[in-house]
Write an enzyme that holds these catalytic residues in place. Structure first.
Site, short mmCIF file in Angstrom:
data_model
loop_
_atom_site.label_atom_id
_atom_site.label_comp_id
_atom_site.label_asym_id
_atom_site.label_seq_id
_atom_site.Cartn_x
_atom_site.Cartn_y
_atom_site.Cartn_z
N ARG A 1 0.83 -1.22 0.00
CA ARG A 1 0.00 0.00 0.00
C ARG A 1 0.86 1.27 0.00
NH1 ARG A 1 -3.32 2.33 4.69
NH2 ARG A 1 -4.79 3.72 3.66
N HIS B 1 0.60 4.12 -2.82
CA HIS B 1 0.32 5.51 -2.45
C HIS B 1 1.45 6.44 -2.89
CE1 HIS B 1 -3.19 5.29 0.60
NE2 HIS B 1 -3.23 4.24 -0.21
N SER C 1 8.34 10.15 -2.28
CA SER C 1 7.88 11.36 -1.58
C SER C 1 6.96 11.03 -0.40
CB SER C 1 7.18 12.32 -2.55
OG SER C 1 6.13 11.68 -3.24
N ASN D 1 -3.20 8.87 4.09
CA ASN D 1 -1.95 8.19 4.44
C ASN D 1 -1.72 8.02 5.93
OD1 ASN D 1 -1.20 7.87 1.75
ND2 ASN D 1 -0.14 9.85 1.68
N HIS E 1 -6.02 -6.18 -2.60
CA HIS E 1 -6.87 -6.22 -1.41
C HIS E 1 -7.11 -7.65 -0.92
CE1 HIS E 1 -8.78 -1.99 -2.23
NE2 HIS E 1 -7.53 -1.93 -1.81
#
Length: 325
Positions: free
Chosen positions: A64, A68, A78, A96, A193
């Site tokens: 994840r 992201h 970043s 986040n 998922h």
């Protein structure tokens, strides 16, 4: 004159195509650190395994984090940067706040720095850690082209552009297309998922107040609703739910069976049944005895890992992943 305009248009389109290609993986290659840090991948693999052996649930979290990162400013690390007094970073943006596993990336970076100071980027380490973590829990293994450099900009506000758990299929397709990813990539990457958990708060609206009238999302299996309500109360912010009940620790195609039964946790999971292509893929994987999911996931992850990368002399190689040099 018409011919000159036509040639000019063709050149313009070629330039756009080249820019798009550069932003989506040009400059990355397998074995990028072969001469400058030959043990880099082995070091990252060992550091990752040390954590996943003790806490297998971190694999889903690290996948994840990678996702992201890539969907905001490209795969430039970043999302790993800490906020400062003058800047609220991506890491502290609302989508986040539940990210975990940064200690794994930091440990891998520390180990790599000890062997090859200032050579391997945090963005590359994150891409490798995500792959190695998933493979450690018996998920697929994919080749990771390397050569990413680290971004120097991280803004919490930009995290709001991430695909949301309440997104519909039109929104999801548009967001993936904007990153150069296809409809197939959307439904394949949603298969991530199959592992992991989410908080009750992410589905509270679906269960208790879907249209603002105290109702439930009609796309949810009505037989599943009482079970969810017995676990999640309207104001519950702490309880965790399995993304793929019965298969939460197994990286497999079972997620698609869950979605087909209308038991996907998020609205974005349920949305996969609202498009001809994504619905067909869900049914194929749910009913298939010779699943293509692992192979498809490898292909889509390689594509995702090339989104908007910085290469060459762009960006920097961070000494510490949480701090800009």
């Amino acid at each position: 004159m018409a011919i000159q305009k036509h040639i000019a248009l063709i050149l313009q389109l070629l330039l756009i195509a080249l820019v798009f290609e550069f932003a989506n993986g040009s400059g990355l290659k397998l074995g990028f650190y072969k001469k400058t840090c030959p043990r880099a991948e082995a070091i990252v693999k060992r550091a990752t395994a040390n954590y996943i052996y003790r806490a297998p649930s971190l694999a889903a979290s690290l996948l994840r984090v990678h996702f992201h990162d890539c969907f905001v400013r490209g795969c430039d690390g970043s999302v790993l940067i800490n906020s400062t007094k003058n800047n609220q970073a991506e890491k502290d943006g609302p989508p986040n706040l539940s990210l975990r596993g940064f200690q794994v990336i930091d440990a891998a970076k520390t180990a790599v720095e000890a062997a090859c100071p200032g050579v391997v980027s945090c963005a590359d380490i994150l891409a490798l850690v995500a792959r190695d973590a998933i493979h450690q829990i018996k998920g697929p293994f994919w080749q990771v082209p390397l050569g990413r450099r680290d971004g120097r900009v991280s803004k919490a506000s930009e995290s709001l552009t991430l695909p949301a758990p309440f997104a519909n299929i039109t929104q999801l397709k548009a967001q993936f297309a904007s990153k150069g990813l296809s409809v197939k990539d959307l439904v394949v990457l949603s298969g991530g998922h199959t592992v992991g958990t989410s908080h009750c708060s992410t589905i509270a609206t679906r269960l208790y107040n879907f249209t603002g009238k105290g109702d439930t999302d009609p796309s949810l299996d009505p037989k599943y609703i009482p079970q969810l309500k017995s676990i999640c109360f309207p104001t519950d912010e702490t309880t965790l739910l399995a993304m793929d009940p019965g298969s939460v620790r197994s990286f497999d195609e079972h997620y698609y069976t869950t979605v087909l039964k209308r038991r996907g946790l998020f609205q974005s999971d349920a949305a996969l049944l609202n498009d001809k292509k994504t619905s067909a893929y869900v049914k194929l994987q749910a009913q298939s005895h010779g699943s293509t999911f692992f192979n498809d996931f490898q292909v889509s992850m390689i594509k995702m890992g090339k989104i908007g990368v910085l290469t060459g002399k762009a960006g920097e190689i961070r000494k510490h992943c949480a701090v800009i040099n």
